[in-house]
Write an enzyme that holds these catalytic residues in place. Structure first.
Site, PDB file in Angstrom:
ATOM      1  N   GLY A 271      44.623  41.195  48.713  1.00 38.25           N
ATOM      2  CA  GLY A 271      43.917  40.815  49.927  1.00 38.25           C
ATOM      3  C   GLY A 271      44.406  39.551  50.602  1.00 38.25           C
ATOM      4  CD  GLU A 308      45.091  45.094  41.534  1.00 40.16           C
ATOM      5  OE1 GLU A 308      44.922  45.622  40.444  1.00 40.16           O
ATOM      6  OE2 GLU A 308      44.519  45.464  42.574  1.00 40.16           O
ATOM      7  CB  CYS A 389      48.754  63.709  73.699  1.00 44.00           C
ATOM      8  SG  CYS A 389      50.108  64.286  74.679  1.00 44.00           S
ATOM      9  CE1 TYR A 418      48.446  48.856  52.392  1.00 40.26           C
ATOM     10  CE2 TYR A 418      48.456  46.629  53.292  1.00 40.26           C
ATOM     11  CZ  TYR A 418      48.208  47.495  52.250  1.00 40.26           C
ATOM     12  OH  TYR A 418      47.735  47.011  51.052  1.00 40.26           O
TER      13      TYR A 418
HETATM   14  N1  LLP Z   1      44.427  46.220  45.065  1.00 42.55           N
HETATM   15  C1  LLP Z   1      43.641  47.240  45.438  1.00 42.55           C
HETATM   16  C2  LLP Z   1      42.787  47.889  44.442  1.00 42.55           C
HETATM   17  C3  LLP Z   1      43.642  47.689  46.774  1.00 42.55           C
HETATM   18  O1  LLP Z   1      42.842  48.693  47.124  1.00 42.55           O
HETATM   19  C4  LLP Z   1      44.490  47.060  47.712  1.00 42.55           C
HETATM   20  C5  LLP Z   1      44.523  47.508  49.105  1.00 42.55           C
HETATM   21  C6  LLP Z   1      45.298  45.986  47.276  1.00 42.55           C
HETATM   22  C7  LLP Z   1      45.241  45.600  45.943  1.00 42.55           C
HETATM   23  C8  LLP Z   1      46.250  45.257  48.179  1.00 42.55           C
HETATM   24  O2  LLP Z   1      45.647  44.619  49.245  1.00 42.55           O
HETATM   25  P1  LLP Z   1      46.527  43.667  50.178  1.00 42.55           P
HETATM   26  O3  LLP Z   1      46.991  42.511  49.344  1.00 42.55           O
HETATM   27  O4  LLP Z   1      47.674  44.466  50.690  1.00 42.55           O
HETATM   28  O5  LLP Z   1      45.626  43.243  51.264  1.00 42.55           O
HETATM   29  N2  LLP Z   1      45.945  50.018  55.575  1.00 42.55           N
HETATM   30  C9  LLP Z   1      45.252  48.732  55.642  1.00 42.55           C
HETATM   31  C10 LLP Z   1      45.166  48.068  54.298  1.00 42.55           C
HETATM   32  C11 LLP Z   1      44.441  48.880  53.248  1.00 42.55           C
HETATM   33  C12 LLP Z   1      44.488  48.253  51.903  1.00 42.55           C
HETATM   34  C13 LLP Z   1      43.821  49.067  50.861  1.00 42.55           C
HETATM   35  N3  LLP Z   1      43.823  48.475  49.555  1.00 42.55           N
HETATM   36  C14 LLP Z   1      45.963  47.839  56.665  1.00 42.55           C
HETATM   37  O6  LLP Z   1      46.957  48.271  57.251  1.00 42.55           O
HETATM   38  O7  LLP Z   1      45.508  46.738  56.924  1.00 42.55           O
END
Ligand code: LLP
Length: 472
Positions: A271, A308, A389, A418
Site C-alpha cells: 500500500g 508487501e 467507445c 497496474y
Molecule cells: N498485498 C495484498 C494482499 C494486496 O491485495 C495488494 C494489492 C498489495 C499487497 C500491494 O499493494 P500496493 O503496494 O501495490 O499498493 N489496481 C489498483 C490496485 C489494487 C491493489 C490490490 N491489492 C490500482 O491500480 O490502483
C-alpha cells in the site's frame, strides 16, 4: 504554487525537483515523467510503434534497494500483481525481495522467474478450486511455500486436498486506507477473518497446519495523510501477534492460557503510495518504516515484520507512450484523440486516477510542416481521449499540455504499476507491446498483440457450443 510549478515549461520538462532526492548520494525518491530522456522515448516509439509501455529495470532495482534500506530487518515481498513481467520478476528476485502472489497464475509466473518455495507467498482470496489444486501441487515440491488464508472454509478446502503445510492467517483489521474506495481492503468483509475472531481462528488452524504468520493489508496507494489509519492497523496486528505468541502474558496466570503459536512474522501488507501528481511529495519511506516499527512493537522474540509493496516497486519505473491521432477543437473542450485508451491503462477510467502526461512533440501542424518543439507551444487545456467507445475512456480532462498536434508523442507517467496488468482486449483491441530497459539496453518484453491474437481462444476451442454448436 510550488517551486516545481514555477520552473516547469509547457512540455512539463522541468526535471527532478530537489525534494525528490533525500540526499546527494541516494537515488531519487521518485522518477517523474519529466525525468525520462525524451529522445530515447521518441526513438523507442519510432522503432516499436505505439501504444508502448517502457519499463526500466534499473529503476525497479533502485526502488527495491530503497525499500530494503528503509526496512532492513523486515521481509520484503513484492506484490506480483502490480507488474508480472518476467524481466521485472527476475530483477526483483535478484534484488532480494520475495514474491506475494494472488493467484495460481502469479505463482506460476514467480516460479518461472526463479523464486523458490521459501520465497513464495500465495494469498488466497476466495480461491477457485483450480487455483488451490495447483498451489497444493506446487507445495508438494516446494514445501516452504506459504498459503495466506482469509476464511475458515478455505482452510477446510486446503485440508481436503491433503495440505498440512505453512499457513498465514489473513486478518481483517477493521481499518482501511487507500487512494480510492475500490482498493481499501482493510475494512471490507471480503478480505480476512474479522479481527475479534482472528486469534481463535489462528489457534484452530494450528491444530491442522503450521501457522507461521498473521497478515493484514489496509489498502493500496496509501498517501501521507492516511498514515494514521495504516499505523492503527499495524498496531492492532502487533497486539494480535503478542496475544498469539505470548498468551500467558495475557492470561494473568490463571492456568488455562492457550498454547503459544510459533509465529515467524507479522505481515503488514503493502500500500505504499507513490506521487502521481506533479506537485505531490514522495513518501518519506524511512519515516513510514520507523512509524510502522514503532506501531507494531514490541514484537515477540523471533517474530519479524514483513511488508508487501507492489506499486512502490514498479510504478515510477514505467511510462506508456501514445501517439496523437486526431485533434478536435469544440466549443467546450479541445479533444486530443490518442491510440492508447482504457484498454491499455484502465486506472483513470476505473478510479479517476491521475497520471502525469508530457507532450514529447514530433507531430505536424495543420499545414503539414513540423510543429514547433513542445517547449515553444502554449499550454492549452485538453481532454486526452482513447479509441474505445465509452465516454469514460479518457486519460485526463481539462489538463494543460503543450498544445498537442497530430503525430505528437505523449508520455503517460507513473504507469509501471497496474498498467499493462489491467490491460484488456475490450473493443477487440490487441494489447500493447512492452519494452524493458536493462542497463540502458532495450529489449521487447511483451510483443504487441496482433488481430489473430483476439480470436485464438475461439479458434482453439475444442467443443463448439451455442445454437449451431457441435455434439455435447
Ligand atoms: N498485498 C495484498 C494482499 C494486496 O491485495 C495488494 C494489492 C498489495 C499487497 C500491494 O499493494 P500496493 O503496494 O501495490 O499498493 N489496481 C489498483 C490496485 C489494487 C491493489 C490490490 N491489492 C490500482 O491500480 O490502483
Amino acid at each position: 504554487m510550488s517551486d516545481r510549478d514555477e520552473t516547469e515549461s509547457t512540455d512539463g520538462s522541468a526535471g527532478s525537483d530537489p525534494t525528490d532526492r533525500s540526499d546527494a548520494d541516494s537515488t531519487p525518491l521518485v522518477r517523474r515523467v519529466t525525468d525520462w530522456d525524451a529522445d530515447r522515448l521518441a526513438d523507442l516509439a519510432a522503432e516499436h510503434e505505439t501504444p508502448l509501455y517502457v519499463q526500466d529495470l534499473d529503476r525497479v532495482r533502485e526502488n527495491c534497494e530503497r525499500l530494503r534500506d528503509a526496512f532492513p530487518d523486515a521481509d520484503v515481498r513484492y506484490a506480483v500483481k502490480a507488474h508480472t513481467g518476467q524481466a521485472v520478476l527476475r530483477s526483483v528476485r535478484e534484488a532480494g525481495l520475495d514474491a506475494e502472489c494472488a493467484s495460481a497464475g502469479e505463482v506460476d509466473r514467480a516460479l518461472a522467474a526463479g523464486f523458490g518455495g521459501e520465497r513464495l507467498h500465495y494469498t488466497a482470496v476466495n480461491p477457485p478450486a483450480r487455483d488451490l489444486d495447483y498451489v497444493v501441487d506446487v507445495a508438494e515440491a516446494e514445501p516452504d511455500l506459504t498459503v495466506t488464508v482469509g476464511a475458515a472454509d478455505t482452510l477446510d478446502r486446503l485440508a481436503e486436498r491433503g495440505y498440512d503445510g505453512r499457513v498465514c492467517v489473513r486478518v481483517n483489521p477493521g481499518v482501511g486506507a487507500g487512494h480510492h474506495a475500490k482498493v481499501r481492503t482493510g475494512g471490507a468483509a471480503k478480505f480476512g477473518i474479522p479481527y475479534d475472531r482472528a486469534a481463535d481462528a489462528a489457534r484452530e488452524a494450528a491444530e491442522r497446519f503450521d501457522v507461521v504468520g498473521i497478515h493484514a493489508h489496509a489498502g493500496s496507494g496509501i498517501d501521507p495523510e492516511q498514515l494514521d489509519s495504516h499505523r492503527e492497523m499495524v498496531s492492532r496486528m502487533g497486539t494480535l501477534a503478542r496475544e498469539l505468541a505470548e498468551p500467558d502474558s495475557d492470561a494473568a496466570g490463571n492456568g488455562d492460557a492457550p498454547v503459544p503459536l510459533d509465529l515467524e512474522y507479522v505481515d503488514a501488507g503493502g500500500g505504499f503510495g507513490v506521487p502521481y501528481e506533479e506537485n505531490e511529495p514522495p513518501l518519506d519511506l524511512p519515516a513510514v518504516a520507523a512509524a510502522t516499527r514503532e506501531a507494531v512493537a514490541p514484537l515477540p522474540a523471533g517474530v519479524d515484520l514483513a511488508i508487501e509493496p507492489g506499486r512502490y516497486v514498479v510504478a515510477d519505473a514505467g511510462v506508456l507512450l501514445t501517439r496523437v491521432n486526431t485533434v478536435k477543437p469544440t466549443p467546450d473542450e479541445r479533444v486530443v484523440g490518442v491510440d492508447a485508451g482504457m484498454t491499455d491503462l484502465l486506472r483513470p477510467a476505473m478510479y479517476d486516477a491521475y497520471h502525469p502526461i508530457r507532450n514529447l512533440g514530433g507531430g505536424r501542424g495543420g499545414d503539414g510542416s513540423d510543429a514547433p518543439p513542445p517547449v515553444d507551444r502554449e499550454a492549452t487545456p485538453v481532454t486526452v481521449a482513447g479509441p474505445i467507445c465509452e465516454t469514460g475512456d479518457t486519460l485526463c480532462k481539462d489538463r494543460a499540455l503543450a498544445d498537442p498536434v497530430r503525430g505528437d508523442l505523449l508520455a503517460v507517467g507513473i504507469a509501471g504499476a497496474y498498467g499493462y496488468e489491467m490491460a484488456s482486449q475490450y473493443n477487440s483491441r490487441p494489447r500493447p507491446a512492452e519494452v524493458a530497459l536493462d542497463d540502458g539496453t532495450a529489449t521487447i518484453a511483451r510483443r504487441r498483440e496482433a488481430l489473430p491474437d483476439l480470436t485464438t481462444a475461439e479458434r482453439e476451442a475444442e467443443t463448439p457450443t451455442g445454437p449451431t454448436g457441435g455434439e455435447r
